[in-house]
Design an enzyme around this catalytic site. Structure first.
Site, short mmCIF file in Angstrom:
data_model
loop_
_atom_site.label_atom_id
_atom_site.label_comp_id
_atom_site.label_asym_id
_atom_site.label_seq_id
_atom_site.Cartn_x
_atom_site.Cartn_y
_atom_site.Cartn_z
N ASP A 99 0.79 -1.30 0.05
CA ASP A 99 0.05 -0.17 0.09
C ASP A 99 0.77 1.39 -0.07
OD1 ASP A 99 1.01 0.27 2.81
OD2 ASP A 99 -0.71 -0.92 3.36
N HIS B 189 6.96 -7.17 -1.42
CA HIS B 189 5.89 -7.60 -2.22
C HIS B 189 5.26 -6.82 -3.26
CE1 HIS B 189 4.59 -10.90 0.80
NE2 HIS B 189 5.62 -11.25 0.35
N CYS C 90 3.46 -4.04 -17.69
CA CYS C 90 2.79 -5.07 -18.58
C CYS C 90 3.22 -6.48 -17.97
CB CYS C 90 3.53 -4.75 -19.93
SG CYS C 90 3.27 -5.96 -21.07
#
Ligand code: OAD
Length: 244
Positions: A104, A119, A127
């Site tokens: 976040d 992460h 892409c």
């Protein structure tokens, strides 16, 4: 909360501290933790079943829409007192590394500087084929938007189950863990590898391990100190107890 004076002394003198955070740290900002129940439309899916390359291959639009929902939630929240207490800690400790599993971006938003995002970050999009990052994309109401460079499907720049963690971040996290005199595990259930292994590695090499979490976790019996409650309350109290 009463903190043992031994712990306060350790922290006052500490030169190298590393912290691992998880979704619990952002809970008081209004974000759901990873293993909390999903809301509304998403209640029928388990997050684990959406956060994977297989899920994206099977139903890319479903996965894109789930991340779009979560991205909007992230854009609407602010860091909480726990995030700010960690900024304060970084200001006081010479070598401080904040390793986070959260996507976040709230630690940086709060002002933390030495942050390793293990992460990825949900606000970044790239892409799925050529890896080009983009900040703008077209209408996504019917299908997953496409990369302007190669025509591949766009995806969030997060790590999915079964994917490798970004190498530089992981290596830096391992070395910060190895060097830490004190290692905190905060707001994480400690069940997802390899992040969860960091706390055990810290313990095995003799760091003082401290857990702050809403409830006991598999790590709790291995810690030197464990505080159970909300990180947005415990962290500011701890910073105040140590540095006034
Ligand atoms: P989880 O949802 O597994 O665990 C959140 C932990 O925070 C739980 O142990 C809660 O008890 C605790 N908690 C909740 N509210 C809290 C609060 N206010 N203060 C302190 N603790 C609180 O989330 P993570 O451990 O972050 O990875 O999950 C790890 C990874 O699992 C995620 O990064 C995600 C998922 O797989 C990927 O998507 C690759």
């Amino acid at each position: 909360m009463d903190f043992p004076s031994e712990l306060i002394q350790f922290l006052k003198k500490a030169e190298r501290v590393s912290v691992l955070t998880g979704a619990g740290v952002s809970q008081e900002s209004g974000l759901r933790t990873f293993r909390d129940a999903q809301a509304g439309l998403w209640a029928q899916y388990r997050p684990e079943d959406l956060a994977s390359p297989e899920a994206f291959a099977r139903d890319p639009k479903l996965v894109w829409d789930w991340y779009a929902w979560r991205r909007e939630a992230v854009k609407g929240v602010r860091p909480n007192a726990g995030h700010y207490a960690l900024v304060e800690m970084e200001n006081r400790i010479p070598t401080f590394t904040l390793i986070t599993q959260n996507v976040d971006g709230l630690h940086r938003f709060a002002g933390s500087r030495n942050v390793l995002e293990l992460h990825g970050n949900i606000l970044r999009v790239r892409c799925a084929d050529c890896g080009t990052f983009t900040e703008v994309w077209g209408d996504d109401s019917e299908s997953v938007p496409r990369c302007e460079t190669c025509g591949g499907m766009l995806r969030p720049d997060v790590v999915w189950f079964g994917e490798a963690l970004p190498r530089a971040e992981l290596e830096a996290a391992v070395s910060a863990t190895r060097e830490a005199q004190i290692f905190f595990s905060i707001g994480t259930s400690g069940v997802v590898q390899p992040a969860a292994a960091l706390a055990h590695a810290a313990r095995n090499k003799g760091s003082i391990v401290i857990e702050i979490n809403a409830e006991p976790t598999p790590l709790t019996p291995k810690t030197d100190f464990a505080f159970h409650g909300r990180s947005g309350e415990i962290l500011p109290e701890l910073v105040k107890a140590v540095w006034g």
